[in-house]
Design an enzyme around this catalytic site. Structure first.
Site, PDB file in Angstrom:
ATOM      1  N   HIS A 262       0.838  -1.205   0.000  1.00 29.67           N
ATOM      2  CA  HIS A 262       0.000   0.000   0.000  1.00 29.67           C
ATOM      3  C   HIS A 262       0.876   1.260   0.000  1.00 29.67           C
ATOM      4  O   HIS A 262       0.718   2.135  -0.863  1.00 29.67           O
ATOM      5  CB  HIS A 262      -0.904  -0.012   1.238  1.00 29.67           C
ATOM      6  CG  HIS A 262      -1.773   1.199   1.364  1.00 29.67           C
ATOM      7  ND1 HIS A 262      -3.080   1.227   0.920  1.00 29.67           N
ATOM      8  CD2 HIS A 262      -1.529   2.442   1.875  1.00 29.67           C
ATOM      9  CE1 HIS A 262      -3.598   2.426   1.154  1.00 29.67           C
ATOM     10  NE2 HIS A 262      -2.675   3.190   1.741  1.00 29.67           N
ATOM     11  N   GLU A 263       1.814   1.331   0.943  1.00 30.58           N
ATOM     12  CA  GLU A 263       2.682   2.512   1.011  1.00 30.58           C
ATOM     13  C   GLU A 263       3.603   2.575  -0.205  1.00 30.58           C
ATOM     14  O   GLU A 263       3.961   3.662  -0.670  1.00 30.58           O
ATOM     15  CB  GLU A 263       3.495   2.511   2.308  1.00 30.58           C
ATOM     16  CG  GLU A 263       2.676   2.523   3.594  1.00 30.58           C
ATOM     17  CD  GLU A 263       1.644   3.642   3.676  1.00 30.58           C
ATOM     18  OE1 GLU A 263       1.869   4.704   3.048  1.00 30.58           O
ATOM     19  OE2 GLU A 263       0.618   3.457   4.354  1.00 30.58           O
ATOM     20  N   HIS A 266       1.888   4.511  -2.903  1.00 34.24           N
ATOM     21  CA  HIS A 266       2.059   5.956  -2.691  1.00 34.24           C
ATOM     22  C   HIS A 266       3.456   6.396  -3.124  1.00 34.24           C
ATOM     23  O   HIS A 266       3.633   7.420  -3.787  1.00 34.24           O
ATOM     24  CB  HIS A 266       1.907   6.287  -1.195  1.00 34.24           C
ATOM     25  CG  HIS A 266       0.499   6.333  -0.691  1.00 34.24           C
ATOM     26  ND1 HIS A 266      -0.472   7.120  -1.260  1.00 34.24           N
ATOM     27  CD2 HIS A 266      -0.100   5.686   0.355  1.00 34.24           C
ATOM     28  CE1 HIS A 266      -1.611   6.964  -0.586  1.00 34.24           C
ATOM     29  NE2 HIS A 266      -1.406   6.099   0.391  1.00 34.24           N
ATOM     30  N   GLU A 292      -4.632   7.919  -2.991  1.00 29.03           N
ATOM     31  CA  GLU A 292      -5.084   6.640  -2.434  1.00 29.03           C
ATOM     32  C   GLU A 292      -5.449   5.643  -3.531  1.00 29.03           C
ATOM     33  O   GLU A 292      -5.356   4.435  -3.335  1.00 29.03           O
ATOM     34  CB  GLU A 292      -6.263   6.852  -1.489  1.00 29.03           C
ATOM     35  CG  GLU A 292      -5.925   7.590  -0.201  1.00 29.03           C
ATOM     36  CD  GLU A 292      -4.884   6.886   0.651  1.00 29.03           C
ATOM     37  OE1 GLU A 292      -4.685   5.667   0.489  1.00 29.03           O
ATOM     38  OE2 GLU A 292      -4.247   7.561   1.489  1.00 29.03           O
TER      39      GLU A 292
END
Length: 495
Positions: A262-263, A266, A292
């Site tokens: 997830h990170e 980003h 997101e």
């Protein structure tokens, strides 16, 4: 005109330098500052925030913008967009008294330490006063702006231009109507897939595995770093210095896998902002929702697919031994098991946006005066039972689990749900140009990353979310695709 542009660039450089120093202090605050150091660091953040405020609202800065706007037809696209963004920022902050701006910056820095201790001790009462202060500041700041209409809609629009309570109410109502019954049907079947994934892995091995996955999906560890924090996050100093955190639980090795992916999503976005805008105020994501969308795209569309694990397990040099004893189908169903949980960041893809709906309704209730801060644990648990059918036994698993409110990020949570919606709309467009499944099976993620860079990442804030979605998909945000995707995926998994 050339002299004015040079002066403008120098002022922007100074502003970005201050913002970068603030980012480094924030990184330190959330990763390694000892509890005794929070007070001084909070004061440093307050002082630097005031410097940024003073620069942005100074007569010299305002005059410079005015001079450039007078000859707008001579400006390039990037400078025009920067000025547009600056005007919006100045309108928001110049009405706030300087001492209050500084006090709020210090408060939100200090609050993160208070939240962390409160969560460790399961002590909401110790956090409630500072949380109330944060919400009161947000209400006051909106009132200073004399914006007509709903307070919460104004805050939502600050994070996602064009977003308001009316639109989100419609989306969450549709989500509730379609997903809650499907969740109940799945729960009634009582099928468990994840038990084989609950093996133990020590933290050092999880860290190696996380770094391997980051390199595999395309995050450049020469221009980034992975660390550990109480709550995973991404922080950008510059596109050549992008910092990620994750967290490790020895009994739940897949927790760090998905927070890392997830990170990483980003981080890949931040590392691939176009070079022509890297030193401007546009070197950031188009919006929180678009940001997101990239993290949720990598985490769910890529990371929770059969094809990703087929390619990764065949190509990676570092893998958990226990995975070699599992079939691909066992891994796929295990990582996609629907199991309503207390913790948002551990939530399965089907129930995730229900977690966001709970936070959205609570924020709306606090800002309208319907809810009181002191009653939040009870309100939180009631909504968890209603939508997810589970009730946290302690506040550290409930109302205290997220860091966002202590950071002052009121109105941020809906960005996660919007990110989910954007990600599926983006997926539909990508499928028309790329064989995604084939690329993942071959372990070749370069084409996927390249597509995202060309369509989204390189533009930074140069294009608005609406402009990006119309450019990529031919239409504005459409939640129907996301809801249909969830129904189709989980009906297939649960037969």
């Amino acid at each position: 005109m050339e002299k004015n542009i040079i002066s403008f660039r120098e002022m922007i450089k100074e502003k970005k330098m201050i913002d970068s120093m603030l980012a480094l202090l924030q990184w330190d605050l959330e990763t390694q500052t000892p509890k005794g150091g929070y007070k001084l660091l909070s004061e440093m953040i307050g002082e630097l925030s005031l410097r940024s405020y003073n620069l942005t609202t100074s007569e010299k800065f305002l005059k410079m913008i005015e001079v450039l706007k007078e000859k707008e037809n001579e400006l390039d696209e990037i400078t025009k967009k920067e000025i547009e963004q600056l005007e919006e920022e100045i309108l928001k902050i110049k009405v706030i008294p300087a001492d209050e701006y500084k006090a709020y910056s210090e408060l939100t820095a200090k609050a993160q330490g208070i939240w962390e201790v409160a969560r460790e001790k399961n002590d909401f009462e110790s956090f409630a006063p500072v949380l109330e202060e944060i919400f009161n500041f947000n209400k006051k700041f909106i009132q200073y702006r004399k914006v007509e209409g709903d307070i919460y809609s104004t805050i939502l629009n600050d994070y996602e231009k064009g977003m308001n309570v009316e639109k989100l109410d419609l989306f969450f109502a549709e989500l509730k109507k379609e997903i809650v019954p499907l969740l109940k049907e799945i729960k009634s079947r009582d099928r468990k897939f994840s038990e084989k994934l609950n093996f133990k892995v020590d933290k050092r091995e999880q860290k190696r595995f996380s770094e391997e996955i980051l390199k595999y999906i395309g995050f450049d560890l020469e221009r980034g770093v992975l660390s550990e924090s109480a709550h995973p996050f991404t922080l950008t100093v510059d596109k050549s210095d992008v910092r990620l955190t994750t967290r490790y639980f020895e009994e739940l090795p897949f927790s760090s896998v998905y927070s890392t992916i997830h990170e990483g999503g980003h981080g890949i976005y931040e590392q691939n902002i176009g070079d022509e805008i890297k030193d401007t105020l546009l070197a950031d994501g188009a919006s929180m929702g678009i940001h997101e969308s990239q993290s949720r795209f990598y985490e769910n569309v890529i990371g929770r697919s059969r094809e990703f694990w087929y390619g990764f397990l065949n190509k990676s040099k570092c893998k958990y031994e226990a995975l070699e004893n599992l079939t691909l189908d066992e891994i796929y169903k295990g990582i996609n098991e629907v199991s309503p949980s207390f913790i948002r960041v551990e939530a399965d893809e089907l129930t995730y946006s229900l977690h966001i709906m709970i936070r959205y309704e609570i924020e709306k209730g606090i800002l309208s005066g319907e809810y009181l801060i002191k009653d939040l644990p009870e309100i939180w648990n009631g909504k968890m039972k209603e939508y997810l059918g589970v009730v946290p036994e302690k506040d550290s698993e409930g109302v205290l689990q997220d860091v966002h409110w202590s950071c002052g990020l009121i109105g941020y949570f809906p960005s996660y749900a919007l990110g989910n919606v954007y990600s599926i709309q983006i997926l539909r467009a990508m499928k028309k140009e790329i064989n995604i499944e084939g690329a993942l099976e071959r372990g070749e993620l370069k084409d996927i990353k390249k597509w995202l860079i060309e369509k989204i990442h390189k533009f930074g804030k140069l294009k608005s979310p609406k402009e990006l979605m119309v450019l990529i998909t031919g239409e504005e945000l459409n939640p129907d695709y996301y809801i249909e995707y969830l129904k189709e995926k989980y009906r297939e998994i649960y037969d």
